[in-house]
Design a protein around this motif. Sequence first.
Motif, PDB file in Angstrom:
ATOM      1  N   GLN A  15      -4.392 -56.272 -35.999  1.00 32.37           N
ATOM      2  CA  GLN A  15      -3.674 -54.829 -36.218  1.00 32.37           C
ATOM      3  C   GLN A  15      -4.761 -53.950 -35.614  1.00 32.37           C
ATOM      4  O   GLN A  15      -6.187 -54.006 -36.158  1.00 32.37           O
ATOM      5  N   ILE A  17      -7.464 -50.765 -36.279  1.00 32.89           N
ATOM      6  CA  ILE A  17      -8.088 -50.049 -37.505  1.00 32.89           C
ATOM      7  C   ILE A  17      -8.280 -48.703 -37.393  1.00 32.89           C
ATOM      8  O   ILE A  17      -8.219 -47.706 -38.122  1.00 32.89           O
ATOM      9  N   LYS A  36      -6.414 -46.256 -48.335  1.00 34.91           N
ATOM     10  CA  LYS A  36      -5.738 -47.222 -48.988  1.00 34.91           C
ATOM     11  C   LYS A  36      -6.341 -48.748 -48.894  1.00 34.91           C
ATOM     12  O   LYS A  36      -6.953 -48.881 -48.046  1.00 34.91           O
ATOM     13  N   ALA A  39      -7.331 -50.749 -45.334  1.00 34.71           N
ATOM     14  CA  ALA A  39      -7.065 -49.642 -44.305  1.00 34.71           C
ATOM     15  C   ALA A  39      -8.080 -49.702 -43.331  1.00 34.71           C
ATOM     16  O   ALA A  39      -8.239 -49.531 -42.317  1.00 34.71           O
ATOM     17  N   GLY A  40      -9.391 -50.313 -43.945  1.00 26.80           N
ATOM     18  CA  GLY A  40     -10.566 -50.649 -43.083  1.00 26.80           C
ATOM     19  C   GLY A  40     -11.977 -49.733 -43.436  1.00 26.80           C
ATOM     20  O   GLY A  40     -12.630 -49.818 -42.533  1.00 26.80           O
ATOM     21  N   LYS A  41     -12.136 -49.775 -44.564  1.00 29.96           N
ATOM     22  CA  LYS A  41     -13.234 -49.227 -45.093  1.00 29.96           C
ATOM     23  C   LYS A  41     -14.501 -49.936 -44.693  1.00 29.96           C
ATOM     24  O   LYS A  41     -15.588 -49.480 -44.385  1.00 29.96           O
ATOM     25  N   SER A  42     -14.328 -51.193 -45.145  1.00 32.29           N
ATOM     26  CA  SER A  42     -15.529 -52.272 -45.021  1.00 32.29           C
ATOM     27  C   SER A  42     -15.793 -52.061 -43.564  1.00 32.29           C
ATOM     28  O   SER A  42     -16.717 -52.463 -42.894  1.00 32.29           O
ATOM     29  N   GLU A 142     -19.057 -50.367 -52.403  1.00 28.82           N
ATOM     30  CA  GLU A 142     -18.599 -50.875 -54.080  1.00 28.82           C
ATOM     31  C   GLU A 142     -19.771 -51.163 -54.806  1.00 28.82           C
ATOM     32  O   GLU A 142     -19.556 -52.128 -55.513  1.00 28.82           O
ATOM     33  N   HIS A 175     -13.971 -47.552 -55.610  1.00 27.84           N
ATOM     34  CA  HIS A 175     -12.524 -47.707 -56.248  1.00 27.84           C
ATOM     35  C   HIS A 175     -12.405 -46.809 -57.532  1.00 27.84           C
ATOM     36  O   HIS A 175     -11.294 -46.730 -57.858  1.00 27.84           O
TER      37      HIS A 175
HETATM   38  N1  LIG Z   1     -12.967 -60.628 -39.805  1.00 30.80           N
HETATM   39  C1  LIG Z   1     -11.591 -60.378 -40.005  1.00 30.80           C
HETATM   40  N2  LIG Z   1     -10.631 -60.877 -39.048  1.00 30.80           N
HETATM   41  C2  LIG Z   1      -9.358 -60.392 -39.233  1.00 30.80           C
HETATM   42  N3  LIG Z   1      -8.837 -59.324 -40.213  1.00 30.80           N
HETATM   43  C3  LIG Z   1      -9.824 -58.722 -40.888  1.00 30.80           C
HETATM   44  C4  LIG Z   1     -11.129 -59.243 -40.860  1.00 30.80           C
HETATM   45  N4  LIG Z   1     -11.777 -58.587 -41.834  1.00 30.80           N
HETATM   46  C5  LIG Z   1     -10.832 -57.687 -42.429  1.00 30.80           C
HETATM   47  N5  LIG Z   1      -9.622 -57.692 -41.778  1.00 30.80           N
HETATM   48  C6  LIG Z   1      -8.402 -57.131 -42.118  1.00 30.80           C
HETATM   49  O1  LIG Z   1      -8.422 -55.777 -41.628  1.00 30.80           O
HETATM   50  C7  LIG Z   1      -7.911 -54.950 -42.630  1.00 30.80           C
HETATM   51  C8  LIG Z   1      -9.132 -53.948 -43.324  1.00 30.80           C
HETATM   52  O2  LIG Z   1     -10.159 -54.590 -43.719  1.00 30.80           O
HETATM   53  P1  LIG Z   1     -11.023 -54.075 -44.612  1.00 30.80           P
HETATM   54  O3  LIG Z   1     -11.852 -55.000 -45.525  1.00 30.80           O
HETATM   55  O4  LIG Z   1     -11.957 -53.271 -43.539  1.00 30.80           O
HETATM   56  O5  LIG Z   1     -10.332 -53.030 -45.474  1.00 30.80           O
HETATM   57  P2  LIG Z   1     -10.840 -52.213 -46.753  1.00 30.80           P
HETATM   58  O6  LIG Z   1     -10.259 -50.723 -46.744  1.00 30.80           O
HETATM   59  O7  LIG Z   1     -12.264 -52.245 -46.813  1.00 30.80           O
HETATM   60  O8  LIG Z   1     -10.043 -52.983 -47.854  1.00 30.80           O
HETATM   61  P3  LIG Z   1     -10.224 -53.025 -49.631  1.00 30.80           P
HETATM   62  O9  LIG Z   1      -9.857 -51.437 -50.199  1.00 30.80           O
HETATM   63  O10 LIG Z   1      -9.087 -53.870 -49.953  1.00 30.80           O
HETATM   64  O11 LIG Z   1     -11.532 -53.219 -49.808  1.00 30.80           O
HETATM   65  C9  LIG Z   1      -7.449 -56.002 -43.515  1.00 30.80           C
HETATM   66  O12 LIG Z   1      -5.840 -56.130 -43.271  1.00 30.80           O
HETATM   67  C10 LIG Z   1      -8.046 -57.119 -43.580  1.00 30.80           C
HETATM   68  O13 LIG Z   1      -7.395 -58.158 -43.926  1.00 30.80           O
END
Ligand SMILES: Nc1ncnc2c1ncn2[C@@H]1O[C@H](COP(=O)(O)OP(=O)(O)OP(=O)(O)O)[C@@H](O)[C@H]1O
Length: 226
Positions: A15, A17, A36, A39-42, A142, A175
């Motif tokens: 999907q 990001i 949220k 959404a893709g922060k990490s 975090e 968070h």
């Molecule tokens: N290596 C990967 N391969 C496929 N999808 C991934 C991978 N890493 C993360 N994702 C997906 O990409 C999206 C964003 O992940 P990410 O960890 O960046 O979100 P986040 O905002 O940091 O989440 P959270 O608030 O839960 O910590 C999520 O739907 C996750 O499942």
Amino acid sequence: MMMLKLTNISFGYAQPILNEVNFTFNPGRLYFLLAKNGAGKSTLFRLLTQDLKPETGHVQAGGDVILHRQTPVYFEDMTVKENIECFLELLKSRKKYDDVKTKFALGEIESKVARKLSGGEKQRLYLAITEMSDDDIRLYDEADAALDAMTRTQYYSEVLQRDAAAGKTVIAISHHISESLKYADRICFLANQKLYEIDPAALPPDLADKNEDKIMEILEKECEAI
Ligand SMILES: Nc1ncnc2c1ncn2[C@@H]1O[C@H](COP(=O)(O)OP(=O)(O)OP(=O)(O)O)[C@@H](O)[C@H]1O
């Protein structure tokens, strides 16, 4: 300049990001990155450290970028003093052991082995290590997740705000949304695959008192208006 600049960045897994994102993080400011869950922060952090390669665009960094992760890292079998000295060396820090010891009140626990520390003592050691690097661009994913309320306050004011005041570029994911609003110079909100910059001074003054779902809703509306 120690800025961090994204130009036309697009990235996705199955999907999308990020979609053609342009954004500049400036030195001397503390940014909290909010979005949220999922959404893709990490993922954005991994792009900023060049651990992931964007599909389009590029990231320019005006200095070394260091990422502090969620899990505290230190050597369990070393004493507090040995840990600090070891990290000072590993991180090639210009700081001195005695300064770190005084700042984080480590004097009473300096000869204790890390694995025998109490929860609060471990947090102090972790803060001291977190604050130790001299890198100019600092990302905290975090890093407050395991901290209690009192240590969190110290982390926001004595690590994050102090780094920003010293001219570093500081971006934190947390968070604890309402708490982060009180310390942020800027909010960087990730929604609809774009990044939006919000000045907390422009938000309603009672925002931090609202529950976190409501805060996110209000921030999303702010972004729609940008
Ligand atoms: N290596 C990967 N391969 C496929 N999808 C991934 C991978 N890493 C993360 N994702 C997906 O990409 C999206 C964003 O992940 P990410 O960890 O960046 O979100 P986040 O905002 O940091 O989440 P959270 O608030 O839960 O910590 C999520 O739907 C996750 O499942």
